[in-house]
Design a protein around this motif. Structure first.
Motif, short mmCIF file in Angstrom:
data_model
loop_
_atom_site.label_atom_id
_atom_site.label_comp_id
_atom_site.label_asym_id
_atom_site.label_seq_id
_atom_site.Cartn_x
_atom_site.Cartn_y
_atom_site.Cartn_z
N GLY A 1 -48.63 -21.58 3.60
CA GLY A 1 -47.25 -21.98 3.83
C GLY A 1 -47.02 -22.73 5.12
N VAL A 2 -47.90 -23.67 5.43
CA VAL A 2 -47.77 -24.40 6.70
C VAL A 2 -46.79 -25.57 6.62
CG1 VAL A 2 -50.13 -23.80 7.35
CG2 VAL A 2 -49.69 -26.00 6.26
N ARG A 3 -46.15 -25.79 5.49
CA ARG A 3 -45.29 -26.97 5.31
C ARG A 3 -44.26 -27.07 6.42
NH1 ARG A 3 -44.45 -30.66 1.68
NH2 ARG A 3 -46.05 -29.72 0.32
N GLY A 4 -44.31 -28.21 7.14
CA GLY A 4 -43.38 -28.44 8.23
C GLY A 4 -43.82 -27.88 9.56
N GLY A 5 -44.84 -27.04 9.56
CA GLY A 5 -45.31 -26.43 10.79
C GLY A 5 -46.46 -27.19 11.41
N GLU A 6 -46.80 -26.87 12.65
CA GLU A 6 -47.90 -27.49 13.35
C GLU A 6 -49.21 -26.77 13.07
OE1 GLU A 6 -45.27 -29.08 17.19
OE2 GLU A 6 -46.66 -27.38 17.42
N VAL A 7 -50.28 -27.57 12.94
CA VAL A 7 -51.62 -27.03 12.73
C VAL A 7 -52.54 -27.66 13.77
CG1 VAL A 7 -53.54 -26.76 11.12
CG2 VAL A 7 -51.19 -26.79 10.26
N ILE A 8 -53.16 -26.83 14.60
CA ILE A 8 -54.01 -27.33 15.68
C ILE A 8 -55.39 -27.65 15.13
CG2 ILE A 8 -55.03 -26.80 17.92
CD1 ILE A 8 -52.63 -24.95 18.42
N VAL A 9 -55.86 -28.87 15.39
CA VAL A 9 -57.15 -29.35 14.89
C VAL A 9 -57.85 -30.13 16.00
CG1 VAL A 9 -56.27 -29.53 12.53
CG2 VAL A 9 -56.19 -31.52 14.03
N PRO A 10 -59.16 -30.30 15.91
CA PRO A 10 -59.85 -31.18 16.86
C PRO A 10 -59.65 -32.64 16.48
CG PRO A 10 -61.44 -30.24 15.33
CD PRO A 10 -60.11 -29.62 15.01
N SER A 11 -59.61 -33.51 17.48
CA SER A 11 -59.55 -34.95 17.23
C SER A 11 -60.95 -35.53 17.11
CB SER A 11 -58.80 -35.64 18.37
OG SER A 11 -58.81 -37.04 18.22
N TYR A 12 -61.92 -34.87 17.74
CA TYR A 12 -63.30 -35.36 17.70
C TYR A 12 -63.94 -34.88 16.40
CZ TYR A 12 -68.00 -36.59 19.24
OH TYR A 12 -69.25 -37.16 19.34
N GLY A 13 -64.07 -35.77 15.43
CA GLY A 13 -64.63 -35.40 14.14
C GLY A 13 -64.13 -36.33 13.06
N THR A 14 -64.09 -35.83 11.85
CA THR A 14 -63.71 -36.66 10.72
C THR A 14 -62.20 -36.67 10.51
OG1 THR A 14 -63.90 -34.84 9.13
CG2 THR A 14 -65.89 -36.11 9.60
N LEU A 15 -61.74 -37.73 9.88
CA LEU A 15 -60.33 -37.90 9.56
C LEU A 15 -59.86 -36.87 8.52
CD1 LEU A 15 -57.86 -39.89 9.92
CD2 LEU A 15 -58.76 -41.10 7.93
N GLU A 16 -60.79 -36.32 7.75
CA GLU A 16 -60.39 -35.51 6.59
C GLU A 16 -59.66 -34.23 6.98
OE1 GLU A 16 -64.42 -32.92 5.63
OE2 GLU A 16 -63.96 -34.66 4.39
N VAL A 17 -59.92 -33.68 8.16
CA VAL A 17 -59.24 -32.45 8.55
C VAL A 17 -57.76 -32.71 8.80
CG1 VAL A 17 -59.08 -30.64 10.31
CG2 VAL A 17 -61.32 -31.39 9.48
N ALA A 18 -57.45 -33.72 9.59
CA ALA A 18 -56.05 -34.06 9.84
C ALA A 18 -55.35 -34.49 8.55
CB ALA A 18 -55.95 -35.18 10.88
N GLU A 19 -56.08 -35.20 7.69
CA GLU A 19 -55.51 -35.62 6.41
C GLU A 19 -55.21 -34.41 5.52
OE1 GLU A 19 -53.98 -37.95 3.39
OE2 GLU A 19 -54.34 -38.42 5.51
N ALA A 20 -56.08 -33.42 5.53
CA ALA A 20 -55.84 -32.20 4.74
C ALA A 20 -54.59 -31.48 5.23
CB ALA A 20 -57.06 -31.28 4.81
N VAL A 21 -54.41 -31.45 6.55
CA VAL A 21 -53.21 -30.83 7.11
C VAL A 21 -51.97 -31.59 6.64
CG1 VAL A 21 -51.94 -30.39 9.25
CG2 VAL A 21 -54.39 -29.93 9.15
N ARG A 22 -52.02 -32.92 6.70
CA ARG A 22 -50.89 -33.73 6.28
C ARG A 22 -50.59 -33.54 4.80
NH1 ARG A 22 -49.48 -38.80 4.38
NH2 ARG A 22 -51.63 -39.26 3.81
N GLN A 23 -51.64 -33.51 3.97
CA GLN A 23 -51.45 -33.33 2.53
C GLN A 23 -50.87 -31.96 2.21
OE1 GLN A 23 -51.80 -35.46 0.02
NE2 GLN A 23 -52.47 -37.16 1.31
#
Length: 232
Positions: A18-40
């Motif tokens: 249930g993270v919709r609308g909330g912040e999720v802390i991720v590393p920037s050093y790595g692949t785009l797919e993690v941030a994209e999964a958070v956005r999706q």
């Protein structure tokens, strides 16, 4: 977290939490797919800096990034080195955060053992690059063997890589551009260790099937390029 493509599994886990609308802390050093999964999943990626030794997200940086809107953290086991799940787990429990571990790829136990043996050989013999450091008890499968070439900035690393390739050694820059500098996820945030790693890091071959002669070729080619390192 289940089966399937790691990014899809991560997205389902975050959506289920249930993270919709909330912040999720991720590393920037790595692949785009993690941030994209958070956005999706409907979340907002917030980028935290990495630990200089492991290239995994730094628990202290995660804690500094927590706000009232933070709902989750995604520790990525970078290049095969496990993130500090003990410290991150304690933080998450204290702040009420969901933790979704992410590992880009897995290998069989036999392949892992061969990679670890090859990595040990390289670590023992390479002299003019900064070899991987494994934190005690963390474990490292060496999906990538990432060294630092900390000369006078990116041109030295890139010149080093070009010379290695000319000598028949496969190598690649593991992270060309941190995610927080990509157009889709651009953030006005300063992540010094992330920026330094993007400038200095180079992945050398450590495949399970490499012969001792091939490993020695890597060592010889790298060690012949001394003089790029800054004084200790």
């Amino acid at each position: 977290m289940g089966t399937g493509h790691p990014a899809d599994v991560l997205q389902r886990a975050l959506a289920g939490a249930g993270v919709r609308g909330g912040e999720v802390i991720v590393p920037s050093y790595g692949t785009l797919e993690v941030a994209e999964a958070v956005r999706q999943a409907g979340g907002v990626p917030v980028f935290a800096d990495i630990d200089a030794d492991t290239f995994c997200v730094d628990p202290a940086a995660v804690e500094a990034a927590v706000t009232a809107r933070t709902q989750a953290v995604v520790p990525v086991h970078q290049f095969g080195h496990r993130a500090d799940m003990v410290r991150i787990g304690r933080l998450a429990e204290r702040r009420g955060l969901f933790v979704a571990e992410h590992e880009v790829q897995r290998t069989s136990s036999v392949e892992t053992a061969m990679r670890q043996a090859n990595a040990a050989y390289l670590i023992q013999r390479l002299t003019d690059v900064v070899t991987p450091r494994v934190h005690p008890g963390a474990g490292h499968t060496f999906l990538q063997f990432v060294v630092r070439v900390p000369g006078n900035g990116r041109p030295d690393r890139d010149a080093f890589a070009r010379t290695l390739r000319a000598r028949g050694v496969r190598c690649r820059v593991p992270v060309q551009t941190p995610v927080h500098r990509m157009p889709l996820f651009r953030r006005d945030v300063w992540l010094p260790e992330t920026e330094r790693a993007a400038d200095e890091c180079l992945a050398l071959p450590v495949d399970a099937g490499m012969t001792r002669r091939e490993l020695q070729r890597v060592v010889s080619a790298c060690n012949a390029l001394g003089g790029l390192l800054q004084p200790a």
